[in-house]
Write a protein that holds these residues in place. Structure first.
Motif, mmCIF file in Angstrom:
data_model
loop_
_atom_site.group_PDB
_atom_site.id
_atom_site.type_symbol
_atom_site.label_atom_id
_atom_site.label_comp_id
_atom_site.label_asym_id
_atom_site.label_seq_id
_atom_site.Cartn_x
_atom_site.Cartn_y
_atom_site.Cartn_z
ATOM 1 N N VAL A 166 -16.990 -7.610 7.264
ATOM 2 C CA VAL A 166 -15.708 -8.295 7.066
ATOM 3 C C VAL A 166 -15.657 -8.913 5.666
ATOM 4 C CG1 VAL A 166 -14.327 -10.281 7.765
ATOM 5 C CG2 VAL A 166 -15.181 -8.707 9.482
ATOM 6 N N ALA A 167 -16.779 -9.476 5.226
ATOM 7 C CA ALA A 167 -16.797 -10.062 3.882
ATOM 8 C C ALA A 167 -16.522 -8.996 2.835
ATOM 9 C CB ALA A 167 -18.132 -10.740 3.623
ATOM 10 N N ALA A 168 -17.209 -7.856 2.973
ATOM 11 C CA ALA A 168 -17.004 -6.791 1.993
ATOM 12 C C ALA A 168 -15.583 -6.249 2.084
ATOM 13 C CB ALA A 168 -18.011 -5.669 2.227
ATOM 14 N N GLY A 169 -15.127 -6.045 3.327
ATOM 15 C CA GLY A 169 -13.776 -5.526 3.509
ATOM 16 C C GLY A 169 -12.743 -6.495 2.969
ATOM 17 N N MET A 170 -13.012 -7.793 3.163
ATOM 18 C CA MET A 170 -12.077 -8.806 2.701
ATOM 19 C C MET A 170 -12.067 -8.842 1.171
ATOM 20 S SD MET A 170 -9.905 -10.867 3.918
ATOM 21 C CE MET A 170 -10.137 -11.676 5.479
ATOM 22 N N ALA A 171 -13.231 -8.658 0.557
ATOM 23 C CA ALA A 171 -13.281 -8.683 -0.904
ATOM 24 C C ALA A 171 -12.411 -7.561 -1.472
ATOM 25 C CB ALA A 171 -14.722 -8.536 -1.383
ATOM 26 N N VAL A 172 -12.590 -6.353 -0.927
ATOM 27 C CA VAL A 172 -11.823 -5.223 -1.452
ATOM 28 C C VAL A 172 -10.372 -5.284 -0.974
ATOM 29 C CG1 VAL A 172 -11.653 -2.718 -1.533
ATOM 30 C CG2 VAL A 172 -13.892 -3.819 -1.560
ATOM 31 N N GLY A 173 -10.204 -5.400 0.350
ATOM 32 C CA GLY A 173 -8.855 -5.417 0.920
ATOM 33 C C GLY A 173 -8.064 -6.605 0.425
ATOM 34 N N GLY A 174 -8.715 -7.753 0.327
ATOM 35 C CA GLY A 174 -8.039 -8.953 -0.151
ATOM 36 C C GLY A 174 -7.561 -8.770 -1.581
ATOM 37 N N PHE A 175 -8.421 -8.197 -2.416
ATOM 38 C CA PHE A 175 -8.024 -7.975 -3.806
ATOM 39 C C PHE A 175 -6.822 -7.036 -3.864
ATOM 40 C CE2 PHE A 175 -8.149 -5.511 -7.714
ATOM 41 C CZ PHE A 175 -8.169 -6.521 -8.659
ATOM 42 N N VAL A 176 -6.926 -5.944 -3.145
ATOM 43 C CA VAL A 176 -5.844 -4.964 -3.141
ATOM 44 C C VAL A 176 -4.555 -5.612 -2.621
ATOM 45 C CG1 VAL A 176 -5.016 -2.881 -1.992
ATOM 46 C CG2 VAL A 176 -7.317 -2.949 -2.953
ATOM 47 N N GLY A 177 -4.689 -6.351 -1.510
ATOM 48 C CA GLY A 177 -3.512 -6.949 -0.889
ATOM 49 C C GLY A 177 -2.853 -7.965 -1.799
ATOM 50 N N VAL A 178 -3.647 -8.839 -2.408
ATOM 51 C CA VAL A 178 -3.069 -9.878 -3.255
ATOM 52 C C VAL A 178 -2.397 -9.259 -4.483
ATOM 53 C CG1 VAL A 178 -3.635 -11.782 -4.813
ATOM 54 C CG2 VAL A 178 -4.556 -11.757 -2.502
ATOM 55 N N THR A 179 -3.071 -8.317 -5.115
ATOM 56 C CA THR A 179 -2.477 -7.729 -6.319
ATOM 57 C C THR A 179 -1.228 -6.919 -5.955
ATOM 58 O OG1 THR A 179 -4.116 -5.980 -6.133
ATOM 59 C CG2 THR A 179 -4.543 -7.696 -7.760
ATOM 60 N N ALA A 180 -1.295 -6.194 -4.830
ATOM 61 C CA ALA A 180 -0.120 -5.404 -4.436
ATOM 62 C C ALA A 180 1.053 -6.327 -4.125
ATOM 63 C CB ALA A 180 -0.450 -4.529 -3.230
ATOM 64 N N VAL B 30 -11.059 -2.247 5.440
ATOM 65 C CA VAL B 30 -10.271 -2.507 4.226
ATOM 66 C C VAL B 30 -8.760 -2.378 4.428
ATOM 67 C CG1 VAL B 30 -9.758 -1.608 1.929
ATOM 68 C CG2 VAL B 30 -12.105 -2.153 2.561
ATOM 69 N N PRO B 31 -8.257 -1.256 4.964
ATOM 70 C CA PRO B 31 -6.795 -1.117 4.988
ATOM 71 C C PRO B 31 -6.090 -2.204 5.793
ATOM 72 C CG PRO B 31 -7.858 0.829 5.926
ATOM 73 C CD PRO B 31 -8.948 -0.076 5.497
ATOM 74 N N ALA B 32 -6.655 -2.531 6.957
ATOM 75 C CA ALA B 32 -5.998 -3.543 7.780
ATOM 76 C C ALA B 32 -5.989 -4.886 7.055
ATOM 77 C CB ALA B 32 -6.709 -3.663 9.114
ATOM 78 N N LEU B 33 -7.126 -5.242 6.456
ATOM 79 C CA LEU B 33 -7.205 -6.524 5.757
ATOM 80 C C LEU B 33 -6.263 -6.535 4.556
ATOM 81 C CD1 LEU B 33 -11.040 -7.157 6.004
ATOM 82 C CD2 LEU B 33 -9.214 -8.330 7.232
ATOM 83 N N ALA B 34 -6.160 -5.395 3.870
ATOM 84 C CA ALA B 34 -5.270 -5.315 2.710
ATOM 85 C C ALA B 34 -3.827 -5.534 3.136
ATOM 86 C CB ALA B 34 -5.422 -3.964 2.023
ATOM 87 N N ARG B 35 -3.453 -4.902 4.247
ATOM 88 C CA ARG B 35 -2.072 -5.045 4.738
ATOM 89 C C ARG B 35 -1.760 -6.506 5.040
ATOM 90 N NH1 ARG B 35 1.821 -2.554 4.860
ATOM 91 N NH2 ARG B 35 1.808 -0.358 4.352
ATOM 92 N N ILE B 36 -2.694 -7.143 5.744
ATOM 93 C CA ILE B 36 -2.417 -8.519 6.158
ATOM 94 C C ILE B 36 -2.386 -9.452 4.941
ATOM 95 C CG2 ILE B 36 -3.309 -10.430 7.525
ATOM 96 C CD1 ILE B 36 -4.475 -8.157 9.361
ATOM 97 N N THR B 37 -3.312 -9.240 4.018
ATOM 98 C CA THR B 37 -3.323 -10.088 2.831
ATOM 99 C C THR B 37 -2.042 -9.893 2.024
ATOM 100 O OG1 THR B 37 -5.654 -9.569 2.741
ATOM 101 C CG2 THR B 37 -4.774 -10.874 0.940
ATOM 102 N N ARG B 38 -1.607 -8.637 1.948
ATOM 103 C CA ARG B 38 -0.392 -8.377 1.185
ATOM 104 C C ARG B 38 0.791 -9.104 1.813
ATOM 105 N NH1 ARG B 38 3.248 -4.949 2.665
ATOM 106 N NH2 ARG B 38 4.988 -4.448 1.288
ATOM 107 N N ALA B 39 0.873 -9.040 3.129
ATOM 108 C CA ALA B 39 1.982 -9.710 3.803
ATOM 109 C C ALA B 39 1.946 -11.206 3.519
ATOM 110 C CB ALA B 39 1.920 -9.444 5.304
ATOM 111 N N ALA B 40 0.738 -11.789 3.589
ATOM 112 C CA ALA B 40 0.624 -13.228 3.329
ATOM 113 C C ALA B 40 1.008 -13.530 1.881
ATOM 114 C CB ALA B 40 -0.799 -13.697 3.610
ATOM 115 N N THR B 41 0.580 -12.665 0.965
ATOM 116 C CA THR B 41 0.883 -12.886 -0.444
ATOM 117 C C THR B 41 2.388 -12.810 -0.703
ATOM 118 O OG1 THR B 41 -1.209 -11.853 -0.983
ATOM 119 C CG2 THR B 41 0.352 -12.131 -2.787
ATOM 120 N N LEU B 42 3.017 -11.821 -0.072
ATOM 121 C CA LEU B 42 4.456 -11.625 -0.298
ATOM 122 C C LEU B 42 5.243 -12.897 -0.013
ATOM 123 C CD1 LEU B 42 5.419 -8.118 1.106
ATOM 124 C CD2 LEU B 42 5.585 -8.966 -1.227
ATOM 125 N N THR B 43 4.896 -13.576 1.084
ATOM 126 C CA THR B 43 5.694 -14.745 1.443
ATOM 127 C C THR B 43 5.571 -15.832 0.380
ATOM 128 O OG1 THR B 43 3.911 -15.725 2.706
ATOM 129 C CG2 THR B 43 5.440 -14.348 3.915
#
Lengths: 381, 371, 293
Positions: free
Chosen positions: C95-109, C165-178
């Motif tokens: 989860v940490a690794a997935g969050m690092a990658v997915g989180g980065f992708v999600g926030v930047t996206a 990664v993909p699921a975490l990226a999606r969720i992070t992106r949604a949080a970032t968008l708001t």
């Protein structure tokens, strides 16, 4: 207070609403007595946090039950609503009382078409068939002057402008021709131009249906031309109430005066200091002793800080107010003069702002002339 | 109502803080209108990236409509002056503010800040110039980061530009908090949700004046506030202006609000300017029918004054497909054939009063219409 | 007029609801499990998980073997503790690794939007479209050395991270968008903040707390995923215990010695429940704060 033998639509007796909160219990509405005749419009005016929204919702019994305590009695057309359960209230909501909220975006369901949102209550309350309800919905949209109503019925709320959405919520509110319509800051989120349209619309539909209206707002300008009576609320209490023309001509409560002075006008001189009400309404978990407005009041005296003034009739029919040193009275004038001498900041503000305005020599409507000889206008009995 | 005219601009030699000419902003319209959610669709113009890439990118999709948010607006603001910019929601006034800040990229036109055309600079230089302008928003809650403390929020611009030492910055934060009427001791460590709307707006003002900008753009700063708090904030803005000699653009939808703060008022409708003038002229004798309608819709706190019936009927037309000629003609009581055919140009109808209307309520053209 | 203080709220105040006793029980359980797993080699009552005791063969719980012995006579309690080490490590690390990658992708996206977002999020959608288990099988097989049975701890962790990664990226992106559309972000840009500064100072403080509580739920999901892989013999191989392969190993003897499968099952079940409870409670708390802002 109200002429005898006129049937009353709404009677509110000693209504008080208390919320439990982390800071203690907050008495948002504190002993309100009101009555409203059929087909009249009452304005409830006050700043945010003065309990006017809570009052409207308490009357409608729209507040959550958990953590909220309601005391007092509410009678609608002679029927006591006090002990009614939520199930029993559903027969009252929409049919006898309806509400138009401030934010039309959140009061409409974003994923349901406009048409269904209107027909729902028609079918539920009036038992109309689907096609009857649809025809009625179309008529309602026309009555709130929505262009191309057939198309709008099939649209979703986000496809409409703010003003159109508010028209839809009005259409929903008047669908069952309620006896009493609450409008809680219905135009605060809207442009002035749209505000005028919506207020006109509310007024027209209300007269046509014979509905009484309670218009809640923070802007005295909004209620001036559109209500029969105004109640000014401060810190959960009514501090002055009068028929609209009387209130503007004979206002006694310094809070009412301050509210009126803070309304922006087209006649304001350029770069003049604007009248304000210094500070903010009190924390209702710990309201100040005495008159609750005293800490912000230009007229406040020692007595105001210890002893709460009762809401008493002024002598003019229908006019009552709660103040020891009312505006325009000899006591008030002396109190203000004394406060100016003692450099009480709200009093200095009031005088300075007034002087600013005069210096600018712009014609100002409704100037309160307190530098002239005090002319007592009506002494309370 | 064209706004394409520039008759109302002061001579270019005169000292300006800001001079905007022919500013045009367009957004890609909704491709499938029914699937986009309300507000989100329009203001979501791309940030201008530091490289300046993607500026004025034309929409590549076939059939995608263009939202003409701002269409060739010109105005200027002289030092120490406040320009009031008034119009209904959706007329593009907020877009003007963002385009001036280069937060959305104009399709064409120039925005000169103290002689430098911001549309031609990018990267580090733009970032530097942009900080000389500050924005105050309508929603006091949303414009403050909920998870940061008030002290940090106000210190942010100072930190970005590394103004002084940390101790000097802290002193500066206390100073501006005090100036906007907040007690630094008790407010510094609190978060925005502990404050009322009016107090949050004070924090926004403190943050904006902390680095002493040369231009302060207030985008509907009081529209979300109670009238009593509105007056407090307006007084505060005036006080800040006196103290720092600020030049301001004050955006509002209500003519009554801008009256007391403005030296010049510009009325905007559907991406164009209708009328520009001093408040004295404009409020006493409005020349544009739209200005008149706006004036009549202001509620008067006097029960003996009957509110005007439908001062302005109808809705704002879609900026995707604005009316030909004068954009106001579809709602204008004075509209004639000429208004549909020909776009009116800015003309001076009285000293210091300019209007873009074929049949203004003031001046020579009135006689023409009567004939 | 400096007059801060509690806002006189016109809205009904939600009665202060602390995180109830269930939350604290969940946190207590997780603390015990994590503590045992971390300290297993040094705790005296945790025995060697591969020591054979012929007397405890398929025995039920006793004083010597708290949870009994397995089919090889190994101490089941110790095996569950050692298995927890592996299962929890895979859960937390991936989860940490997935969050690092997915989180980065999600926030930047979510922050930059535009073409970048379209490309990156489409890639994430393609990954999400694969049946998760099939993708996991393929990844473990592909990442392992040829000839290796199942996966090593590293390959399993890596495979599950990629899955997350993909699921975490999606969720992070949604949080970032708001938050990216809020005006304080525009205000920061107007002050001249660089994109990096806006992301670090304005976006992350808002996105991290909800994501942190969400990752507790993600750990639970990953532990289940590891269990499923074990069951298919694709995870870390016996004799090294994981909760998954303990259950798998106990399955054939369900009729004779049900406790061999049931005890690891119960521990895993309670841990998942605790993670979900704790994660949900924290998420609700952050949401409530969000609503009151």
């Amino acid at each position: 207070m109200t002429p005898a033998r006129v049937p009353l639509l709404l009677e509110v007796e000693g209504l008080a609403t208390t919320f439990d909160s982390a800071a203690g219990s907050v008495r948002a509405v504190d002993g309100v007595w009101l009555s409203l005749r059929h087909r009249t419009a009452l304005g409830i005016v006050g700043e945010s946090g003065c309990g006017k929204t809570v009052l409207a919702r308490s009357i409608m019994n729209l507040l959550p039950r958990r953590g909220v305590h309601r005391e007092g009695r509410v009678r609608l057309d002679g029927r006591d609503l006090t002990g009614l359960s939520a199930r029993e209230m559903t027969g009252v909501w929409g049919v006898d009382m309806a509400m138009v909220f401030q934010d039309p975006m959140t009061s409409l369901n974003p994923v349901v078409r406009i048409g269904r949102q209107i027909t729902e209550s028609l079918r539920f309350h009036l038992g109309m068939s689907k096609s009857e309800a649809e025809a009625e919905a179309l008529r309602l949209l026309q009555s709130v002057r929505i262009p191309e109503p057939e198309r709008r019925l099939r649209e979703y709320p986000h496809q409409l402008s703010g003003g159109m959405r508010q028209r839809v919520t009005i259409a929903i509110a008047i669908a069952c021709a309620p006896k009493l319509l609450f409008a809680d800051e219905p135009t605060t989120a809207l442009d002035v131009t749209v505000q005028a349209q919506i207020l006109d619309l509310l007024d027209d539909r209300r007269r046509e249906l014979g509905t009484a209206m309670v218009l809640v707002t923070h802007d005295l300008g909004v209620v001036a031309g559109r209500t029969d009576e105004i109640a000014v609320m401060y810190a959960g209490q009514i501090v002055e109430q009068a028929p609209t023309p009387v209130l503007f001509a004979e206002m006694r409560m310094p809070y009412t005066e301050a509210l009126l002075r803070s309304v922006p006008r087209l006649t304001d001189p350029p770069h003049a200091r604007r009248s304000t009400i210094p500070g903010r309404p009190p924390d209702l978990a710990h309201p100040p002793a005495g008159c609750r407005f005293a800490p912000r009041c230009a007229y406040a005296q020692e007595r105001c800080r210890t002893e709460a003034p009762p809401l008493l009739p002024s002598g003019i029919p229908g006019h009552r107010f709660a103040c020891w040193y009312p505006v325009g009275s000899t006591e008030g004038m002396t109190a203000l003069a004394r406060n100016v001498k003692d450099a009480w900041p709200p009093a200095l503000d009031l005088v300075a702002e007034d002087r600013d305005r005069r210096r600018a020599t712009a014609p100002v409507g409704l100037e309160i002339n307190f530098e002239a000889e005090p002319t007592p206008k009506g002494v309370r009995g | 109502m064209a706004g394409t005219g520039t008759a109302h601009l002061r001579p270019a030699e005169r000292e300006h803080v800001l001079r905007v000419e022919g500013l045009t902003v367009e957004f890609a319209g909704p491709e499938r209108p029914s699937l986009r959610l309300g507000r989100g669709a329009l203001p979501r113009a791309r940030w201008r990236s530091p490289s300046g890439a993607g500026r004025g990118r034309p929409s590549s999709r076939e059939g995608a409509q263009r939202v003409q948010a701002v269409s060739g607006i010109s105005f200027d603001v002289c030092p120490g002056e406040t320009l009031g910019l008034v119009g209904e929601s959706g007329c593009g006034k907020s877009t003007v503010a963002k385009a001036v800040m280069q937060l959305v990229h104009p399709v064409s036109g120039s925005v000169e800040l103290a002689g430098v055309d911001l549309t031609r600079v990018r990267g580090e230089q733009l970032r530097r110039l942009r900080s000389r302008m500050q924005l105050i928003f309508q929603d006091p809650i949303s414009s403050l980061n909920p998870r940061r403390r008030v002290g940090e929020i106000v210190a942010e611009p100072l930190e970005i530009w590394r103004v002084g030492t940390p101790a000097e910055r802290a002193a500066r934060v206390d100073e501006v908090l005090e100036l906007v009427g907040l007690d630094p001791e008790t407010t510094r460590a609190r978060r925005p949700h502990e404050f009322s709307g009016g107090q949050c707006q004070r924090v926004s003002i403190a943050r904006a004046v902390a680095i002493e900008p040369s231009l302060l753009i207030c985008d509907e700063p009081v529209s979300a506030l109670d009238v009593s708090v509105q007056a407090q904030i307006l007084n505060l803005l005036e006080a800040m202006k006196d103290r720092y000699g600020l030049t301001m653009i004050f955006i509002a939808h209500d003519l009554a609000v801008v009256r007391s703060v403005s030296d010049r008022v510009a009325v905007m409708y559907l991406g164009k300017l209708c009328e520009v003038g001093t408040p004295e002229r404009l409020y006493e004798s409005p020349a544009h029918p739209y200005t008149e309608a706006l004036l009549r819709s202001v509620p008067v706190p006097d029960p003996s004054v009957r509110p005007a019936r439908e001062p302005l009927p109808g809705e704002l037309p879609s900026p995707l497909d604005p009316p030909s000629g004068c954009r106001f003609r579809t709602r204008c009581p004075r509209a004639r054939d000429r208004c549909a055919a020909e776009e009116p140009q800015m003309q001076e109808v009285a000293a210091g009063q300019f209007v873009a209307c074929h049949f203004p309520l003031v001046g020579a053209a009135t006689a023409e219409q009567a004939a | 007029m400096p007059d801060p203080g509690a806002e006189p709220s016109a809205e009904p105040v939600v009665p202060g609801r602390g995180p109830g006793w269930a939350f604290w029980i969940a946190v207590g359980w997780l603390a015990v499990i994590v503590g045992l797993s971390l300290l297993a080699p040094w705790i005296p009552f945790v025995k060697d998980p591969s020591a054979l005791d012929p007397n405890a063969l398929r025995d039920g719980p006793s004083a010597a073997h708290w949870l009994g012995g397995d089919d090889g006579g190994r101490d089941l309690f110790s095996r569950i503790v050692w298995g927890g080490r592996v299962s929890l490590f895979i859960g937390v690390a991936s989860v940490a690794a997935g969050m690092a990658v997915g989180g980065f992708v999600g926030v930047t996206a979510g922050y930059f939007r535009g073409g970048y977002e379209r490309v990156v999020m489409s890639a994430m959608d393609v990954m999400l479209a694969f049946p998760a288990l099939v993708l996991a099988l393929a990844l473990v097989t592909f990442l392992s050395d040829p000839g290796e049975q199942g996966g090593s701890l590293f390959t399993v962790t890596l495979a599950v991270s990629i899955l997350a990664v993909p699921a975490l990226a999606r969720i992070t992106r949604a949080a970032t968008l708001t938050f990216a559309q809020r005006e304080f972000v525009t205000a920061a840009r107007a002050q001249g903040a660089t994109h990096r500064r806006v992301i670090v100072r304005e976006i992350l403080p808002n996105v991290v707390p909800p994501m942190a509580s969400f990752s507790l739920l993600a750990v639970a999901v990953v532990i289940v995923a590891e269990g499923a892989l074990s069951y298919l013999g694709l995870s870390v191989q016996a004799p090294q215990p994981t909760w998954g392969n303990l259950i798998a190993q106990g399955r054939p003897q369900l009729d004779v010695a049900p406790h061999i499968a049931l005890f690891p099952c119960a521990v895993m079940f309670v841990t998942l429940l605790a993670l979900n409870l704790a994660g949900d409670t924290l998420r609700a708390r952050f949401d409530v704060r969000e609503l009151r802002l």
